[in-house]
Write an enzyme that holds these catalytic residues in place. Structure first.
Site, PDB file in Angstrom:
ATOM      1  N   CYS A 131      49.861  15.965 -51.121  1.00  0.00           N
ATOM      2  CA  CYS A 131      49.516  16.822 -49.976  1.00  0.00           C
ATOM      3  C   CYS A 131      49.563  18.309 -50.342  1.00  0.00           C
ATOM      4  O   CYS A 131      48.657  19.074 -49.985  1.00  0.00           O
ATOM      5  CB  CYS A 131      50.423  16.514 -48.792  1.00  0.00           C
ATOM      6  SG  CYS A 131      52.177  16.537 -49.174  1.00  0.00           S
TER       7      CYS A 131
HETATM    8  N1  LIG Z   1      53.433  11.324 -45.734  1.00  0.00           N
HETATM    9  C1  LIG Z   1      52.583  12.176 -46.290  1.00  0.00           C
HETATM   10  O1  LIG Z   1      52.263  13.234 -45.729  1.00  0.00           O
HETATM   11  C2  LIG Z   1      51.985  11.881 -47.622  1.00  0.00           C
HETATM   12  C3  LIG Z   1      52.338  10.770 -48.365  1.00  0.00           C
HETATM   13  N2  LIG Z   1      51.785  10.567 -49.583  1.00  0.00           N
HETATM   14  C4  LIG Z   1      52.153   9.418 -50.402  1.00  0.00           C
HETATM   15  O2  LIG Z   1      51.667   8.230 -49.792  1.00  0.00           O
HETATM   16  C5  LIG Z   1      52.534   7.143 -50.071  1.00  0.00           C
HETATM   17  C6  LIG Z   1      53.004   6.555 -48.743  1.00  0.00           C
HETATM   18  O3  LIG Z   1      53.701   7.564 -48.061  1.00  0.00           O
HETATM   19  P1  LIG Z   1      54.128   7.446 -46.543  1.00  0.00           P
HETATM   20  O4  LIG Z   1      53.130   6.670 -45.788  1.00  0.00           O
HETATM   21  O5  LIG Z   1      54.481   8.796 -46.105  1.00  0.00           O
HETATM   22  O6  LIG Z   1      55.453   6.569 -46.710  1.00  0.00           O
HETATM   23  P2  LIG Z   1      56.160   5.647 -45.636  1.00  0.00           P
HETATM   24  O7  LIG Z   1      57.573   5.520 -46.063  1.00  0.00           O
HETATM   25  O8  LIG Z   1      55.863   6.142 -44.274  1.00  0.00           O
HETATM   26  O9  LIG Z   1      55.418   4.251 -45.832  1.00  0.00           O
HETATM   27  C7  LIG Z   1      55.417   3.525 -47.025  1.00  0.00           C
HETATM   28  C8  LIG Z   1      55.090   2.098 -46.693  1.00  0.00           C
HETATM   29  O10 LIG Z   1      55.041   1.355 -47.910  1.00  0.00           O
HETATM   30  C9  LIG Z   1      55.454   0.035 -47.617  1.00  0.00           C
HETATM   31  N3  LIG Z   1      56.149  -0.507 -48.767  1.00  0.00           N
HETATM   32  C10 LIG Z   1      57.257  -0.041 -49.396  1.00  0.00           C
HETATM   33  N4  LIG Z   1      57.581  -0.817 -50.452  1.00  0.00           N
HETATM   34  C11 LIG Z   1      56.649  -1.807 -50.480  1.00  0.00           C
HETATM   35  C12 LIG Z   1      56.431  -2.924 -51.330  1.00  0.00           C
HETATM   36  N5  LIG Z   1      57.237  -3.217 -52.351  1.00  0.00           N
HETATM   37  N6  LIG Z   1      55.372  -3.728 -51.061  1.00  0.00           N
HETATM   38  C13 LIG Z   1      54.563  -3.482 -50.018  1.00  0.00           C
HETATM   39  N7  LIG Z   1      54.718  -2.447 -49.174  1.00  0.00           N
HETATM   40  C14 LIG Z   1      55.748  -1.621 -49.407  1.00  0.00           C
HETATM   41  C15 LIG Z   1      56.390   0.096 -46.446  1.00  0.00           C
HETATM   42  O11 LIG Z   1      55.943  -0.946 -45.621  1.00  0.00           O
HETATM   43  P3  LIG Z   1      56.919  -1.983 -44.869  1.00  0.00           P
HETATM   44  O12 LIG Z   1      57.291  -1.333 -43.593  1.00  0.00           O
HETATM   45  O13 LIG Z   1      56.043  -3.152 -44.668  1.00  0.00           O
HETATM   46  O14 LIG Z   1      58.089  -2.263 -45.787  1.00  0.00           O
HETATM   47  C16 LIG Z   1      56.156   1.477 -45.840  1.00  0.00           C
HETATM   48  O15 LIG Z   1      55.719   1.423 -44.532  1.00  0.00           O
HETATM   49  C17 LIG Z   1      53.684   7.732 -50.894  1.00  0.00           C
HETATM   50  O16 LIG Z   1      53.408   7.567 -52.246  1.00  0.00           O
HETATM   51  C18 LIG Z   1      53.650   9.195 -50.511  1.00  0.00           C
HETATM   52  O17 LIG Z   1      54.265   9.969 -51.468  1.00  0.00           O
HETATM   53  C19 LIG Z   1      50.810  11.379 -50.072  1.00  0.00           C
HETATM   54  C20 LIG Z   1      50.417  12.477 -49.373  1.00  0.00           C
HETATM   55  C21 LIG Z   1      51.015  12.831 -48.115  1.00  0.00           C
HETATM   56  C1  LIG Z   2      58.197  16.512 -46.964  1.00  0.00           C
HETATM   57  C2  LIG Z   2      58.065  15.738 -48.226  1.00  0.00           C
HETATM   58  O1  LIG Z   2      59.004  15.166 -48.718  1.00  0.00           O
HETATM   59  N1  LIG Z   2      56.848  15.718 -48.773  1.00  0.00           N
HETATM   60  C3  LIG Z   2      56.588  15.002 -49.989  1.00  0.00           C
HETATM   61  C4  LIG Z   2      55.129  15.136 -50.328  1.00  0.00           C
HETATM   62  C5  LIG Z   2      54.291  13.986 -49.882  1.00  0.00           C
HETATM   63  C6  LIG Z   2      53.285  13.642 -50.949  1.00  0.00           C
HETATM   64  O2  LIG Z   2      52.239  14.210 -51.125  1.00  0.00           O
HETATM   65  O3  LIG Z   2      53.726  12.688 -51.768  1.00  0.00           O
HETATM   66  P1  LIG Z   2      53.247  12.005 -53.120  1.00  0.00           P
HETATM   67  O4  LIG Z   2      52.950  13.047 -54.091  1.00  0.00           O
HETATM   68  O5  LIG Z   2      54.370  11.159 -53.574  1.00  0.00           O
HETATM   69  O6  LIG Z   2      52.047  11.213 -52.804  1.00  0.00           O
HETATM   70  C7  LIG Z   2      57.359  15.583 -51.163  1.00  0.00           C
HETATM   71  O7  LIG Z   2      57.629  16.762 -51.190  1.00  0.00           O
HETATM   72  O8  LIG Z   2      57.549  14.836 -52.137  1.00  0.00           O
END
Ligand SMILES: NC(=O)C1=CN([C@@H]2O[C@H](COP(=O)(O)OP(=O)(O)OC[C@H]3O[C@@H](n4cnc5c(N)ncnc54)[C@H](OP(=O)(O)O)[C@@H]3O)[C@@H](O)[C@H]2O)C=CC1
Ligand SMILES: CC(=O)N[C@@H](CCC(=O)OP(=O)(O)O)C(=O)O
Length: 325
Positions: A131
């Site tokens: 992000c």
């Molecule tokens: N939040 C953000 O703004 C951003 C996030 N990201 C990246 O996106 C990815 C997801 O982030 P985010 O949605 O915020 O994280 P969350 O913690 O909200 O969700 C992650 C999901 O992954 C699932 N999960 C975890 N372990 C497993 C597994 N072993 N097998 C299958 N499903 C699994 C969980 O589902 P369950 O409930 O079924 O266990 C959980 O809901 C991360 O890599 C994060 O760094 C990237 C950019 C921005």
């Molecule tokens: C607030 C907060 O914790 N933000 C996350 C960024 C989310 C993201 O972009 O995560 P990935 O690079 O893992 O996809 C962090 O700083 O790591």
């Protein structure tokens, strides 16, 4: 044309936003939802507002070897837990990985969709940018490619909404009491996004990003991200704005503004706002980038990348206006 798509990690913030966007996408049909702890739950239980056409879908236990017929899989798993499993997804299934496991990894294209769409079209393995890199690199790309700033002297001060940290599990450190009315710096000197930001700066400028400094801060808002970037260069404000206007002339999601953008402008959308202020006498250029961390910062850019690899109009399913206030 119906393109069959799946989301693994659908119960999380990134996966949930992908679900929201896919539900109204003109060509994508969600046929597969998967997770770990949420496996077995009807989608309706997790997302009571899900459209009727998806109400029968049940979240399955994630198993890359037991997928239904799929054209595209969106992976939104915690960084560190997708590489091994995604390597077992059949070759013919295109993948957009929203997590951090495949950025600048051999065989994967770095999906900076507004900067180099031509490097994404026709590919089948896309690593969505983090992000902060999404906001930062969109703001810097015009300046770096036009040589208006020094690549080796860039300082990024970033603010993010709490959803950037994900939904987390029972041990989540981001409860209301800890996060409300609080500003928290973290990841000093060694945040995980530094390598992808540095590599892209070097790729765009041809110079070294050795002096890169990046400090993110958690601020008490649900979504949204704003980066203020301090650079060395003698360009004027107008030159920076013009460089960005021409760089993004045919890119529908990046808006170049003369007013400093605000985080709320992008919320709920795939937009990125960029703006600049420069003082040549002080050798100073300030660039600002704004995205929704779950939009351009995650699921929005993932859909944009999927549109590119499926040969669809890049705006398909992404034309909704931001949410305001
Ligand atoms: N939040 C953000 O703004 C951003 C996030 N990201 C990246 O996106 C990815 C997801 O982030 P985010 O949605 O915020 O994280 P969350 O913690 O909200 O969700 C992650 C999901 O992954 C699932 N999960 C975890 N372990 C497993 C597994 N072993 N097998 C299958 N499903 C699994 C969980 O589902 P369950 O409930 O079924 O266990 C959980 O809901 C991360 O890599 C994060 O760094 C990237 C950019 C921005
Ligand atoms: C607030 C907060 O914790 N933000 C996350 C960024 C989310 C993201 O972009 O995560 P990935 O690079 O893992 O996809 C962090 O700083 O790591």
């Amino acid at each position: 044309m119906n393109i069959r798509v799946g989301i693994v990690g659908i119960s999380g913030f990134g996966g949930g936003e992908a679900l929201r966007l896919i539900a109204s996408h003109p060509s994508f049909e969600l046929v597969y939802a998967a997770g770990e702890g949420s496996a077995g739950s009807p989608l309706m239980d997790r997302f009571p507002g899900v459209p009727d056409k998806l109400s029968e879908l049940v979240i399955e236990k994630w198993d890359p070897t037991a997928l239904p017929k799929l054209d595209v899989l969106f992976a939104s798993l915690p960084t560190g837990s997708s590489a091994e499993a995604l390597a077992r997804v059949p070759e013919e299934v295109k993948i957009v990985d929203i997590g951090g496991d495949h950025r600048y990894i051999e065989g994967w294209s770095y999906g900076l969709a507004d900067v180099w769409p031509d490097q994404i079209q026709g590919r089948s393995r896309i690593a969505n940018p983090g992000c902060f890199p999404a906001a930062t690199l969109n703001a810097l790309a015009p300046l770096l490619t036009q040589r208006l700033i020094e690549p080796s002297n860039i300082i990024i001060d970033a603010k993010t909404g709490i959803s950037g940290a994900g939904r987390g599990g029972g041990a989540s450190k981001f409860g209301y009491a800890e996060s409300n009315e609080n500003v928290q710096p973290y990841g000093l000197l060694k945040h995980v996004h530094m390598p992808e930001i540095a590599k892209t700066i070097e790729q765009l400028s041809g110079g070294s990003a050795a002096g890169l400094v990046f400090t993110p801060h958690l601020v008490p808002m649900t979504r949204g991200e704003l980066v203020t970037i301090y650079c060395r260069g003698t360009a004027t404000t107008e030159q920076c704005l013009d460089a960005a206007r021409s760089f993004y002339a045919d890119r529908p999601f990046v808006r170049v503004t003369t007013m400093p953008p605000q985080s709320k402008w992008a919320n709920g959308s795939n937009l990125c706002f960029v703006s600049y202020a420069a003082d040549p006498e002080r050798n100073l250029v300030i660039a600002i980038g704004v995205v929704d961390n779950l939009g351009k910062g995650a699921a929005g850019q993932a859909i944009q990348n999927a549109n590119l690899i499926c040969g669809l109009p890049v705006t398909a399913g992404l034309e909704g206006a931001p949410v305001w206030p």
